[in-house]
Design an enzyme around this catalytic site. Structure first.
Site, PDB file in Angstrom:
ATOM      1  N   CYS A 135       0.828  -1.206   0.000  1.00  0.00           N
ATOM      2  CA  CYS A 135       0.000   0.000   0.000  1.00  0.00           C
ATOM      3  C   CYS A 135       0.864   1.258   0.000  1.00  0.00           C
ATOM      4  CB  CYS A 135      -0.918  -0.045   1.230  1.00  0.00           C
ATOM      5  SG  CYS A 135      -1.888   1.448   1.464  1.00  0.00           S
ATOM      6  N   CYS A 138      -0.334   3.993   2.357  1.00  0.00           N
ATOM      7  CA  CYS A 138      -0.041   3.707   3.769  1.00  0.00           C
ATOM      8  C   CYS A 138       1.442   3.932   4.069  1.00  0.00           C
ATOM      9  CB  CYS A 138      -0.371   2.254   4.104  1.00  0.00           C
ATOM     10  SG  CYS A 138      -1.983   1.723   3.520  1.00  0.00           S
ATOM     11  N   ASP A 139       2.322   3.442   3.197  1.00  0.00           N
ATOM     12  CA  ASP A 139       3.735   3.324   3.566  1.00  0.00           C
ATOM     13  C   ASP A 139       4.697   4.167   2.729  1.00  0.00           C
ATOM     14  OD1 ASP A 139       2.970   1.465   5.472  1.00  0.00           O
ATOM     15  OD2 ASP A 139       3.155  -0.216   4.075  1.00  0.00           O
TER      16      ASP A 139
HETATM   17  C1  LIG Z   1       0.312  -4.375   5.518  1.00  0.00           C
HETATM   18  C2  LIG Z   1      -0.827  -3.402   5.408  1.00  0.00           C
HETATM   19  C3  LIG Z   1      -0.641  -2.107   5.838  1.00  0.00           C
HETATM   20  C4  LIG Z   1      -1.698  -1.198   5.773  1.00  0.00           C
HETATM   21  N1  LIG Z   1      -1.473   0.069   6.218  1.00  0.00           N
HETATM   22  C5  LIG Z   1      -2.490   0.940   6.234  1.00  0.00           C
HETATM   23  C6  LIG Z   1      -2.302   2.254   6.727  1.00  0.00           C
HETATM   24  O1  LIG Z   1      -1.201   2.636   7.128  1.00  0.00           O
HETATM   25  N2  LIG Z   1      -3.383   3.070   6.739  1.00  0.00           N
HETATM   26  C7  LIG Z   1      -4.619   2.687   6.303  1.00  0.00           C
HETATM   27  O2  LIG Z   1      -5.560   3.484   6.400  1.00  0.00           O
HETATM   28  N3  LIG Z   1      -4.819   1.457   5.776  1.00  0.00           N
HETATM   29  C8  LIG Z   1      -3.801   0.582   5.731  1.00  0.00           C
HETATM   30  N4  LIG Z   1      -3.976  -0.667   5.213  1.00  0.00           N
HETATM   31  C9  LIG Z   1      -5.288  -0.999   4.626  1.00  0.00           C
HETATM   32  C10 LIG Z   1      -6.276  -1.402   5.748  1.00  0.00           C
HETATM   33  O3  LIG Z   1      -5.711  -2.399   6.555  1.00  0.00           O
HETATM   34  C11 LIG Z   1      -7.591  -1.899   5.155  1.00  0.00           C
HETATM   35  O4  LIG Z   1      -8.126  -0.932   4.279  1.00  0.00           O
HETATM   36  C12 LIG Z   1      -8.615  -2.176   6.260  1.00  0.00           C
HETATM   37  O5  LIG Z   1      -8.105  -3.092   7.197  1.00  0.00           O
HETATM   38  C13 LIG Z   1      -9.928  -2.712   5.671  1.00  0.00           C
HETATM   39  O6  LIG Z   1     -10.776  -3.010   6.729  1.00  0.00           O
HETATM   40  P1  LIG Z   1     -11.967  -4.058   6.570  1.00  0.00           P
HETATM   41  O7  LIG Z   1     -12.604  -4.134   7.908  1.00  0.00           O
HETATM   42  O8  LIG Z   1     -12.796  -3.697   5.407  1.00  0.00           O
HETATM   43  O9  LIG Z   1     -11.307  -5.446   6.187  1.00  0.00           O
HETATM   44  P2  LIG Z   1     -10.123  -6.279   6.861  1.00  0.00           P
HETATM   45  O10 LIG Z   1      -9.273  -5.438   7.733  1.00  0.00           O
HETATM   46  O11 LIG Z   1      -9.476  -7.009   5.741  1.00  0.00           O
HETATM   47  O12 LIG Z   1     -10.897  -7.311   7.806  1.00  0.00           O
HETATM   48  C14 LIG Z   1     -11.601  -8.390   7.282  1.00  0.00           C
HETATM   49  C15 LIG Z   1     -12.101  -9.246   8.437  1.00  0.00           C
HETATM   50  O13 LIG Z   1     -12.972 -10.242   7.929  1.00  0.00           O
HETATM   51  C16 LIG Z   1     -12.698 -11.460   8.572  1.00  0.00           C
HETATM   52  N5  LIG Z   1     -13.200 -12.555   7.733  1.00  0.00           N
HETATM   53  C17 LIG Z   1     -12.861 -12.866   6.451  1.00  0.00           C
HETATM   54  N6  LIG Z   1     -13.566 -13.946   6.033  1.00  0.00           N
HETATM   55  C18 LIG Z   1     -14.373 -14.306   7.069  1.00  0.00           C
HETATM   56  C19 LIG Z   1     -15.324 -15.339   7.275  1.00  0.00           C
HETATM   57  N7  LIG Z   1     -15.598 -16.233   6.320  1.00  0.00           N
HETATM   58  N8  LIG Z   1     -15.969 -15.418   8.485  1.00  0.00           N
HETATM   59  C20 LIG Z   1     -15.729 -14.512   9.461  1.00  0.00           C
HETATM   60  N9  LIG Z   1     -14.837 -13.499   9.311  1.00  0.00           N
HETATM   61  C21 LIG Z   1     -14.155 -13.403   8.135  1.00  0.00           C
HETATM   62  C22 LIG Z   1     -11.199 -11.456   8.805  1.00  0.00           C
HETATM   63  O14 LIG Z   1     -10.832 -12.354   9.858  1.00  0.00           O
HETATM   64  C23 LIG Z   1     -11.014  -9.975   9.205  1.00  0.00           C
HETATM   65  O15 LIG Z   1     -11.240  -9.843  10.590  1.00  0.00           O
HETATM   66  C24 LIG Z   1      -2.955  -1.590   5.253  1.00  0.00           C
HETATM   67  C25 LIG Z   1      -3.128  -2.905   4.775  1.00  0.00           C
HETATM   68  C26 LIG Z   1      -2.082  -3.806   4.861  1.00  0.00           C
HETATM   69  C27 LIG Z   1      -2.281  -5.211   4.371  1.00  0.00           C
END
Ligand SMILES: Cc1cc2nc3c(=O)[nH]c(=O)nc-3n(C[C@H](O)[C@H](O)[C@H](O)COP(=O)(O)OP(=O)(O)OC[C@H]3O[C@@H](n4cnc5c(N)ncnc54)[C@H](O)[C@@H]3O)c2cc1C
Length: 310
Positions: A135, A138-139
């Site tokens: 990302c 992010c980084d």
């Molecule tokens: C390495 C990294 C660094 C990042 N750095 C930043 C940053 O600095 N700033 C920023 O704003 N964003 C950053 N991001 C992006 C950010 O993490 C995501 O945009 C954000 O986490 C999305 O949130 P979400 O809740 O939509 O999904 P996710 O965080 O992907 O969460 C998905 C959830 O669904 C659950 N899940 C999946 N399938 C199932 C299932 N079948 N049953 C039950 N649960 C399930 C998983 O266990 C998880 O808890 C980064 C991403 C990564 C990978």
């Protein structure tokens, strides 16, 4: 014997926990099913500095733990389990979990995120957050005035490269083909940007590690077989994301890449009572603040739906 909840939230990332806070405060007694990744993808980051309200870098796990506690304070129930089967065609909706639970719900918020595709190289996982990133938004800032590499050749890779070109001294894209698949307008911007370059017909053989951090990339030319080592502290892998929607396919409307399709400006899907929140419905802007906002909106829409269907 199945347990019933007014609202069930699938996923414990920022979107899921935020939906939990809002649904609980709205009196909907939500159940949050966490999945394998407690706190979601941001728990992979120790250096989160763009979530509003914090003047120092924070650990992603710390942030999502605070979100979880906040949701629990307002009455959200948390279930550490994974949904393996969903019946969204009959009411109440039925979810089956890996640990054998059967849960029914009047409304379901799907917040299962979108996983980054990885190269599958031996060091990649270990070096994530130590020079390997998925990302640029992010980084990128951590590589200010440095030379970095981007892997990929589609729109994401070209966007990431353009974003990085504004903070890094040089950005080199490594692509396995001899042309980009990104849209022409993005390609034009890329080739017009003086500090962006591309190495065609090449793949990364190895991410070289020194003292626990990225120090170089070994890049193989797929035509000649020649391997060249390029020193760098940063590599951004931009080969796409995979939305976690397999268990909902053939039930709710997905786009061609598998993201949940929602109604314009809403989290509502084609099925009344089913909502999509966070990265799983957003192929473009994957950020914690956006996912959290989306979770809040989904919960507000769910409450409205429940009131209207009583
Ligand atoms: C390495 C990294 C660094 C990042 N750095 C930043 C940053 O600095 N700033 C920023 O704003 N964003 C950053 N991001 C992006 C950010 O993490 C995501 O945009 C954000 O986490 C999305 O949130 P979400 O809740 O939509 O999904 P996710 O965080 O992907 O969460 C998905 C959830 O669904 C659950 N899940 C999946 N399938 C199932 C299932 N079948 N049953 C039950 N649960 C399930 C998983 O266990 C998880 O808890 C980064 C991403 C990564 C990978």
């Amino acid at each position: 014997m199945s347990k019933h909840h007014e609202v069930v939230i699938i996923g414990s990332g920022p979107a899921g926990y935020s939906a939990g806070i809002y649904a609980a405060r709205n009196g909907n007694k939500p159940l949050i099913i966490t999945g394998m990744e407690f706190g979601g993808q941001i728990t992979k980051s120790f250096d989160l500095e763009n979530y509003p309200g914090f003047t120092e870098k924070i650990d992603g796990l710390y942030l999502t733990e605070q979100m979880r506690k906040q949701a629990e304070i307002f009455g959200a129930e948390i279930l550490a389990d994974t949904v393996i089967n969903a019946d969204l065609n009959n009411r109440p909706f039925t979810l089956k979990t890996e640990n054998g639970e059967e849960i029914t719900a009047d409304a379901v918020i799907i917040a299962t995120g979108a996983s980054c595709k990885t190269l599958g190289l031996p060091n990649e996982k270990k070096l994530t957050g130590h020079g390997v990133s998925y990302c640029a938004t992010c980084d990128g800032f951590f590589f200010r005035d440095k030379e970095v590499f981007v892997i990929g050749g589609g729109n994401t890779a070209v966007y990431e490269a353009l974003h990085l070109s504004t903070v890094c001294s040089k950005v080199t894209v490594i692509h396995r083909r001899d042309h980009f698949t990104a849209e022409n307008i993005n390609q034009k911007h890329f080739f017009d940007t003086p500090n962006c370059e591309v190495i065609w017909n090449s793949t990364v053989e190895e991410i070289v590690e020194t003292d626990g951090k990225v120090s170089a990339l070994k890049v193989k030319n797929t035509k000649t077989g020649e391997v060249t080592e390029y020193p760098t502290e940063g590599v951004f892998i931009a080969i796409g994301n995979k939305p976690n929607t397999e268990i909902f396919a053939n039930q709710i409307e997905l786009d061609e890449a598998g993201y949940i399709k929602t109604k314009p400006n809403l989290c509502a899907t084609n099925i009344d009572g089913i909502f999509g929140a966070g990265d799983v419905k957003n192929p473009h802007f994957k950020q914690v603040v956006i996912a959290a906002a989306s979770g809040a909106q989904a919960a507000m829409e769910a409450t409205k739906y429940l009131l209207s269907s009583k």
